[in-house]
Design a protein around this motif. Structure first.
Motif, mmCIF file in Angstrom:
data_model
loop_
_atom_site.group_PDB
_atom_site.id
_atom_site.type_symbol
_atom_site.label_atom_id
_atom_site.label_comp_id
_atom_site.label_asym_id
_atom_site.label_seq_id
_atom_site.Cartn_x
_atom_site.Cartn_y
_atom_site.Cartn_z
ATOM 1 N N GLU B 112 0.827 -1.208 0.000
ATOM 2 C CA GLU B 112 0.000 0.000 0.000
ATOM 3 C C GLU B 112 0.864 1.263 0.000
ATOM 4 O OE1 GLU B 112 -2.676 1.959 3.428
ATOM 5 O OE2 GLU B 112 -2.856 -0.213 3.258
ATOM 6 N N GLN B 113 1.821 1.280 0.927
ATOM 7 C CA GLN B 113 2.702 2.438 1.088
ATOM 8 C C GLN B 113 3.551 2.669 -0.168
ATOM 9 O OE1 GLN B 113 2.366 4.244 3.684
ATOM 10 N NE2 GLN B 113 4.274 5.265 4.246
ATOM 11 N N THR B 114 4.057 1.563 -0.733
ATOM 12 C CA THR B 114 4.897 1.653 -1.923
ATOM 13 C C THR B 114 4.102 2.196 -3.112
ATOM 14 O OG1 THR B 114 6.148 -0.248 -1.131
ATOM 15 C CG2 THR B 114 6.440 0.337 -3.419
ATOM 16 N N GLU B 115 2.911 1.648 -3.303
ATOM 17 C CA GLU B 115 2.077 2.103 -4.431
ATOM 18 C C GLU B 115 1.707 3.573 -4.279
ATOM 19 O OE1 GLU B 115 -0.462 -0.401 -6.464
ATOM 20 O OE2 GLU B 115 1.435 -1.492 -6.631
ATOM 21 N N HIS B 116 1.418 3.960 -3.049
ATOM 22 C CA HIS B 116 1.038 5.345 -2.785
ATOM 23 C C HIS B 116 2.130 6.301 -3.258
ATOM 24 C CE1 HIS B 116 -0.806 8.749 -0.720
ATOM 25 N NE2 HIS B 116 0.381 9.030 -0.211
ATOM 26 N N TYR B 117 3.356 6.024 -2.840
ATOM 27 C CA TYR B 117 4.430 6.954 -3.189
ATOM 28 C C TYR B 117 4.893 6.791 -4.633
ATOM 29 C CZ TYR B 117 4.457 9.061 1.314
ATOM 30 O OH TYR B 117 4.069 9.768 2.411
ATOM 31 N N LEU B 118 4.741 5.580 -5.194
ATOM 32 C CA LEU B 118 5.041 5.423 -6.623
ATOM 33 C C LEU B 118 4.099 6.299 -7.444
ATOM 34 C CD1 LEU B 118 5.702 1.606 -7.028
ATOM 35 C CD2 LEU B 118 7.288 3.457 -7.544
ATOM 36 N N ARG B 119 2.838 6.340 -6.990
ATOM 37 C CA ARG B 119 1.861 7.179 -7.681
ATOM 38 C C ARG B 119 2.225 8.657 -7.521
ATOM 39 N NH1 ARG B 119 -2.440 3.811 -6.254
ATOM 40 N NH2 ARG B 119 -2.403 2.551 -8.141
ATOM 41 N N LYS B 120 2.607 9.013 -6.301
ATOM 42 C CA LYS B 120 2.970 10.412 -6.010
ATOM 43 C C LYS B 120 4.090 10.920 -6.908
ATOM 44 C CE LYS B 120 0.700 12.173 -2.396
ATOM 45 N NZ LYS B 120 -0.527 12.068 -3.201
ATOM 46 N N VAL B 121 5.078 10.070 -7.161
ATOM 47 C CA VAL B 121 6.196 10.527 -7.987
ATOM 48 C C VAL B 121 6.010 10.145 -9.458
ATOM 49 C CG1 VAL B 121 7.876 10.519 -6.094
ATOM 50 C CG2 VAL B 121 7.572 8.460 -7.471
ATOM 51 N N GLY B 122 4.824 9.611 -9.778
ATOM 52 C CA GLY B 122 4.508 9.330 -11.176
ATOM 53 C C GLY B 122 5.258 8.157 -11.773
ATOM 54 N N LEU B 123 5.627 7.190 -10.941
ATOM 55 C CA LEU B 123 6.390 6.052 -11.468
ATOM 56 C C LEU B 123 5.616 4.740 -11.386
ATOM 57 C CD1 LEU B 123 10.007 6.702 -10.105
ATOM 58 C CD2 LEU B 123 9.169 6.990 -12.428
ATOM 59 N N ILE B 124 4.308 4.829 -11.154
ATOM 60 C CA ILE B 124 3.537 3.603 -10.945
ATOM 61 C C ILE B 124 3.605 2.686 -12.160
ATOM 62 C CG2 ILE B 124 1.304 4.589 -11.694
ATOM 63 C CD1 ILE B 124 1.672 2.328 -8.637
ATOM 64 N N ASN B 125 3.680 3.280 -13.358
ATOM 65 C CA ASN B 125 3.736 2.441 -14.553
ATOM 66 C C ASN B 125 5.132 1.908 -14.849
ATOM 67 O OD1 ASN B 125 0.999 2.743 -15.105
ATOM 68 N ND2 ASN B 125 1.364 4.695 -16.158
ATOM 69 N N PHE B 126 6.091 2.352 -14.050
ATOM 70 C CA PHE B 126 7.477 1.926 -14.280
ATOM 71 C C PHE B 126 7.965 1.007 -13.170
ATOM 72 C CE2 PHE B 126 6.813 6.044 -16.228
ATOM 73 C CZ PHE B 126 7.326 5.869 -17.494
ATOM 74 N N LYS B 127 7.035 0.539 -12.346
ATOM 75 C CA LYS B 127 7.472 -0.118 -11.112
ATOM 76 C C LYS B 127 8.222 -1.413 -11.317
ATOM 77 C CE LYS B 127 3.108 -2.477 -10.115
ATOM 78 N NZ LYS B 127 2.029 -2.640 -9.115
ATOM 79 N N LYS B 128 8.021 -2.068 -12.440
ATOM 80 C CA LYS B 128 8.719 -3.338 -12.668
ATOM 81 C C LYS B 128 10.069 -3.154 -13.368
ATOM 82 C CE LYS B 128 5.369 -6.036 -11.166
ATOM 83 N NZ LYS B 128 5.519 -6.472 -9.760
ATOM 84 N N LEU B 129 10.414 -1.924 -13.697
ATOM 85 C CA LEU B 129 11.668 -1.694 -14.418
ATOM 86 C C LEU B 129 12.863 -1.676 -13.467
ATOM 87 C CD1 LEU B 129 10.831 1.087 -17.028
ATOM 88 C CD2 LEU B 129 10.628 -1.386 -17.239
ATOM 89 N N TYR B 130 14.027 -1.907 -14.039
ATOM 90 C CA TYR B 130 15.264 -1.761 -13.278
ATOM 91 C C TYR B 130 15.827 -0.357 -13.506
ATOM 92 C CZ TYR B 130 15.269 -6.688 -12.138
ATOM 93 O OH TYR B 130 14.937 -7.903 -11.618
#
Lengths: 251, 256
Positions: B112-130
């Motif tokens: 939950e926490q990770t997704e929240h901040y990934l969304r905040k910084v606009g990286l939710i669609n890049f989460k599986k990338l290295y």
């Protein structure tokens, strides 16, 4: 782009083919002495004959089992000791001189001692492989850990990684690329060592096949052994490269 | 009681049998929710000060006190490192979750926490990338998300935007401010850029050249949310800029 790549591939395939063709022609026309350099077609025929008789399979499987077991026996302790050496300087101070003393000695020069210690059975061949594989892997693993960028150690500390997590999430994956290079080297050395060891003190295996056929002046059979080594060397490095791609998706 | 209290802190390094004084009698206090920039010439020991707060260095004398308000499980501080602080063998998602995973929190909370901040910084669609597949700006977003997701008492930032180009720097500064305004964390931010300090901070602590001392404490009374245009056009801020500029010039010349 696509045609360029296929031209590149064409050239890559052409060089061994040209070599074989040249060899075949020179040997068939007796410019090269066919007794010493039998034409590739004859070698291929011999390969098929030996394969059909089942003799080949026996030699190959004996060598492969030795390589596999020796490889594991060498690589596993090398990784453990290498990681410890990379992570704790006291381990490094302790093990470095031992590694330095034994590394320059060719494993084959230690074969007499190995035979005295472990007899002439299978185990001595496995130990020979293990020792020769051990050194490149231990050195590369230690170097791999030591060369992890300091900033990742700071990150781990700042985010309160425990010793276990530090090992699993930072030290091991960080050292892996250099470690795999060491394993790749070890693989090549294992192949060199097994053939030489089988030439000296064995009654089976690819090395034995080469040496016995040379002594009996059955040169096509000897060449079959050489072809097999080349083939397995290539196969192993392909397998390891595949493993590398699996283990290092982030590279 | 202030959030961060530093008393009589000094730090000496030993280099070739000679002691080098990096920090000299640092004394400061920072209030809860304040955004403070530490500004000084390069080599003035500001990174050393931050590393002491981050628990990566030990002070020679003096003490540091960070008040713990949350439960004892809340981490005291998390650091946003300079470029390259993102771990290359972990995916974007794993990097952001790093602190939470190291503290072995329940996986549902971590997610939950990770997704929240990934969304905040606009990286939710890049989460599986290295990280190798990311630009410099995206990597620093990962670094920022990682620190905020850890939900520490205070945040420490070590010139996180120094390696970015101008455009990216502005964008990330504004993004940082917007996340900070939602969380109201206490932030200590190191920079050598005056513009950056003016845009971000409630207070600028100006440091001298080596040995590092805090020589000025300058409040920035500009309304938030701020934009870079406002900072550039405000006459009072312009004066502050010049004041700091002169100080830095003087310090740099002294060390030559």
């Amino acid at each position: 782009m696509k045609t360029k790549l296929s031209i590149q591939q064409l050239i890559t395939i052409s060089s061994p083919l040209i070599l074989l063709l040249l060899w075949e022609i020179l040997s068939q026309t007796n410019i090269l002495d066919a007794r010493f350099f039998p034409p590739p077609t004859v070698i291929l025929q011999t390969l098929i004959e030996l394969g059909e008789s089942g003799e080949l399979f026996q030699h190959v499987s004996v060598s492969l089992v030795r390589i596999l077991l020796g490889f594991l026996l060498g690589v596993l302790p090398a990784i453990c000791i290498g990681l410890l050496m990379g992570m704790y300087k006291h381990f490094k101070y302790f093990f470095s001189p031992i590694v330095m003393i034994f590394m320059p000695i060719p494993t084959l020069a230690m074969l007499p001692i190995i035979l005295i210690l472990f007899g002439i059975g299978e185990f001595s061949k496995i130990v020979t492989i293990a020792i020769s594989v051990f050194f490149p892997v231990v050195i590369n693993t230690a170097a791999g850990v030591a060369n992890i960028d300091r900033i990742y150690l700071d990150v781990a500390k700042n985010y309160q990684a425990s010793a276990k997590d530090f090992f699993l999430k930072i030290a091991l994956p960080g050292a892996l690329p250099v470690m795999l290079e060491g394993i790749q080297m070890g693989q090549a050395i294992a192949l060199l060592t097994i053939v030489a060891a089988e030439m000296i003190g064995a009654t089976s295996g690819i090395g034995y096949l080469i040496w016995m056929n040379y002594k009996a002046f059955l040169l096509p059979e000897m060449y079959v052994g050489l072809v097999l080594i080349s083939f397995f060397g290539y196969l192993f490095s392909l397998l390891l490269r595949g493993l590398e791609r699996k283990l290092l998706p982030w590279k | 009681m202030s959030k961060i209290q530093i008393k009589q802190l000094s730090k000496k390094f030993k280099k070739r049998n000679k002691y080098i004084e990096a920090l000299d009698q640092i004394h400061l206090s920072i209030q809860e929710g304040e955004f403070v920039c530490l500004l000084g010439p390069s080599g003035c020991g500001k990174t050393t000060l931050l590393r002491i707060l981050a628990g990566l260095e030990v002070p020679t004398t003096g003490e540091v006190n960070i008040q713990q308000e949350g439960s004892s499980k809340t981490p005291i501080q998390s650091m946003v490192f300079q470029e390259n602080g993102v771990i290359p063998w972990l995916t974007v998602e794993e990097n952001v979750a790093f602190g939470l995973k190291m503290r072995h929190l329940p996986s549902s909370y971590i997610k939950e926490q990770t997704e929240h901040y990934l969304r905040k910084v606009g990286l939710i669609n890049f989460k599986k990338l290295y990280p190798k597949e990311l630009s410099g700006g995206m990597k620093q977003r990962v670094s920022i998300a990682r620190a905020f997701a850890n939900d520490p008492e205070i945040l420490l930032m070590d010139e996180p935007f120094a390696a970015l180009d101008e455009q990216n720097k502005f964008i990330l500064q504004e993004e940082l401010l917007s996340i900070w305004q939602e969380t109201k964390k206490t932030v200590l931010f190191i920079t050598h850029s005056i513009d950056e300090a003016l845009l971000l901070s409630d207070r600028i602590l100006l440091m001298s050249a080596q040995p590092g001392k805090i020589v000025r404490d300058i409040p920035i009374r500009l309304e938030r949310p701020r934009t870079i245009e406002q900072v550039r056009s405000d006459p009072e801020i312009t004066n502050t800029f010049l004041e700091i500029w002169e100080h830095l010039q003087k310090e740099v010349k002294q060390t030559r």
